[in-house]
Every structure is written in structure tokens, then in C-alpha cells.
Enzyme design. Structure first.
Site, PDB file in Angstrom:
ATOM      1  N   VAL A  11     -27.371 -33.466  63.363  1.00 20.09           N
ATOM      2  CA  VAL A  11     -28.241 -33.015  62.274  1.00 20.09           C
ATOM      3  C   VAL A  11     -29.063 -34.164  61.699  1.00 20.09           C
ATOM      4  O   VAL A  11     -30.289 -34.115  61.666  1.00 20.09           O
ATOM      5  CB  VAL A  11     -27.412 -32.327  61.166  1.00 20.09           C
ATOM      6  CG1 VAL A  11     -28.306 -31.948  59.983  1.00 20.09           C
ATOM      7  CG2 VAL A  11     -26.720 -31.087  61.714  1.00 20.09           C
ATOM      8  N   LYS A 185     -26.544 -19.708  51.544  1.00 16.02           N
ATOM      9  CA  LYS A 185     -26.181 -20.367  52.807  1.00 16.02           C
ATOM     10  C   LYS A 185     -24.664 -20.480  52.933  1.00 16.02           C
ATOM     11  O   LYS A 185     -24.100 -20.290  54.023  1.00 16.02           O
ATOM     12  CB  LYS A 185     -26.820 -21.763  52.854  1.00 16.02           C
ATOM     13  CG  LYS A 185     -26.352 -22.659  54.019  1.00 16.02           C
ATOM     14  CD  LYS A 185     -26.838 -22.181  55.366  1.00 16.02           C
ATOM     15  CE  LYS A 185     -26.307 -23.042  56.528  1.00 16.02           C
ATOM     16  NZ  LYS A 185     -26.738 -24.425  56.511  1.00 16.02           N
TER      17      LYS A 185
END
Length: 308
Positions: A11, A185
Site C-alpha cells: 500500500v 470503510k
């Protein structure tokens, strides 16, 4: 803007690499092994949005460097405390910290360590992994970052961060309500990772079976009930929104937690499912599917410890 990316993994390496590709001043804080790898091969991003090999600037924890304007943090939750110590010396009164972790409890941890005023709310949607050569592999199209001041204000620093991300080969959105985005999320990733690790399957085969889809819905409803009790800023139609998002996923989509299990790596069971489950037990909210998800993950962790 000088940006420090903590780590150069799947990421942080991806989004930090896209920033560097644009020409932003990016430095990666890495361990010795990753530094040697990057020195040899460069930072390689093999993506559906274009392949690129970059020569990254790297530092090791403890090396001398001036404080940075922004610290981009995407470590796993179980490495969070160690990460604090690795970048603490690069923080001053003007440094902003933008975490991209899943979940919500890390916001409180960061605020306690560095002060609420330094913390930017952030999250990302991306499916990436590191291969054996250390390349960042991305095969699905989504590569989004959402960020914003926890207060909802459009401050000078948040506009500078927006400017830094503008024009990169990734999708970014400056949010007016990052707190709601974070909880949305959290709900999504807890449901998605919970069901795929429990069933040991991608999302497609699970949701096409009536009993599998019913279990997805039940898990989502359980987590929503706990989050509502916690006062989370969820929209009224959140249940339908979450199912629509699940339905929009590719048939073979796996959660990052499931991929970690397949690689025999640690998982964020306590940070994600355990945090909500603790509240459910305290408030005596029945959550049988969530209990099964958490038990499955903890059994996996125990077996992983025995095998190591």
C-alpha cells in the site's frame, strides 16, 4: 511538500510510488532488508494502470533527516506501536500524519502519541500485494485514497495535501466528512474480510449461494448494530449501501486479510473484529456470526504461532 512514507510495502509503496512518479518529494522509511532490495531492483509497480520502476529515496529509522510535512502511514495494526518509534524523530509541530489503516482505533492511538491536531483522517481502497521479488502487484482497477480533516475543515494543510495527490496515477478524494467515510470503510472491510476468511473463498462464490449471501447480510447487520450503539456516524441506508458495494466487487475478489492467511502471515483480528466484538459483549448485543468470524481468526493465529 516533503512526504515520508513509512514502509514501502503493497500500500505505502504503491501510493508513495505514484507520488514520486508525479515528481513529489517522497522518502521511504524502510528496514535494512527492504532497503537492499530497493537498491538492487528499484521500486517496481506492476499495475493495470501502468508499470513503472522508480529509484526511491530511502532512510532507515534513526538516520538523520529534517522533519517532514506529511507522514503517510499504511502499516498493519499489529506493527503500529513499533512504527511510532521509527518515525517519531521526523515529526515536529508542523507535521501532519495521514494513516491509511483499516479500522478506527488507530486514530485514538495516534492522537494519544502525537496529538489530535496532527492527525488527518484517511483510508484507501486498493488490492495490492508484494511478490517474492518485492514488486508491488496490482491487478484490479481500484486505487483510491480518501482523506480529510477530522474536523471537516478545509485547512491550508489539507489543500496542500490535495495538491500533492492531484495529477498522480491514482484516484483521490478530499472528504468533507472523513469520520463517516472511516466508519463506512470499517464496516465494509470487517464484513468483507470476515466472510472471506470464514469461508476461505473469494466473495463471488460466497454471495452466489443463498446461505452465503444470508451470512454476509447477517454479519453486516450485526456489525451495524454495534456501531450504532457506539454512536458511529453511519447513514440511515448503510445496510443497503454496504450490500451494493459487496455486489459490485469482482467475482474473484479476496480481502487482504484472506490473502495474508493464505501466505501464513499475521492478521488484524483484534484491531478489526475484536474491537467491535468487545463493545458487543460489553453492551450484551448478540452477534453470533461475528463471534464465529473472530473465533476462526484466533484459531488461525494460535496455529500460526505453533507452526513458527
Amino acid at each position: 511538500m516533503r512526504i515520508l512514507v513509512v514502509g514501502a510495502g503493497a500500500v505505502g509503496g504503491y501510493f508513495g510510488g505514484r507520488l514520486q512518479e508525479k515528481g513529489v518529494d517522497v522518502t521511504f522509511l524502510v528496514r535494512e532488508g527492504r532497503k537492499k532490495q530497493l537498491d538492487q531492483t528499484g521500486l517496481v509497480i506492476d499495475s493495470v494502470h501502468g508499470k513503472v520502476t522508480l529509484t526511491p529515496k530511502t532512510i532507515l529509522s534513526g538516520e538523520e533527516a529534517d522533519a517532514f510535512d506529511l507522514i503517510l502511514l499504511s502499516t498493519k495494526a499489529y506493527h503500529l506501536q513499533g512504527a511510532f518509534d521509527s518515525f517519531r524523530q521526523y515529526v515536529n509541530e508542523k507535521t501532519a500524519i495521514l494513516p491509511l489503516l483499516n479500522g478506527i482505533s488507530h486514530i485514538e492511538q495516534l492522537a494519544a502519541e502525537f496529538g489530535q491536531e496532527r492527525i488527518i483522517g484517511g483510508l484507501c481502497f486498493i488490492e495490492t500485494t508484494l511478490d517474492q521479488e518485492g514488486r508491488i502487484i496490482q491487478t484490479s482497477p481500484r486505487h483510491d485514497i480518501v482523506f480529510g480533516e477530522l474536523s471537516g475543515e478545509k485547512t491550508d494543510r489539507i489543500l496542500k495535501i490535495e495538491d500533492a495527490f492531484s495529477g498522480t496515477k491514482s484516484v483521490y478524494r478530499l472528504s468533507d466528512n472523513i469520520n463517516q467515510d472511516l466508519w463506512n470503510k470499517y464496516l465494509f472491510i470487517s464484513t468483507m474480510s470476515g466472510i472471506t476468511t470464514l469461508m476461505r473463498a473469494p466473495i463471488g462464490p460466497i454471495r452466489e449461494m443463498p446461505s452465503g449471501r444470508a451470512t454476509i447480510e447477517k454479519l453486516s447487520q450485526e456489525i451495524i448494530s454495534v456501531m450504532n450503539k457506539m454512536g458511529a456516524p453511519l447513514p440511515e441506508d448503510i445496510a443497503a449501501l454496504q450490500l451494493n458495494q459487496i455486489d459490485s466487487l469482482g467475482y474473484s475478489m479476496k480481502s487482504s486479510m484472506q490473502r495474508d492467511m493464505e501466505k501464513q502471515l499475521s492478521v488484524e483480528a483484534d484491531h478489526l473484529h475484536g474491537y467491535v466484538l468487545t463493545i458487543a459483549r460489553k453492551e450484551q448485543i448478540p452477534v453470533p456470526v461475528l463471534e464465529a468470524v473472530y473465533a476462526n481468526l484466533k484459531v488461525y493465529e494460535l496455529q500460526l504461532q505453533k507452526d513458527q
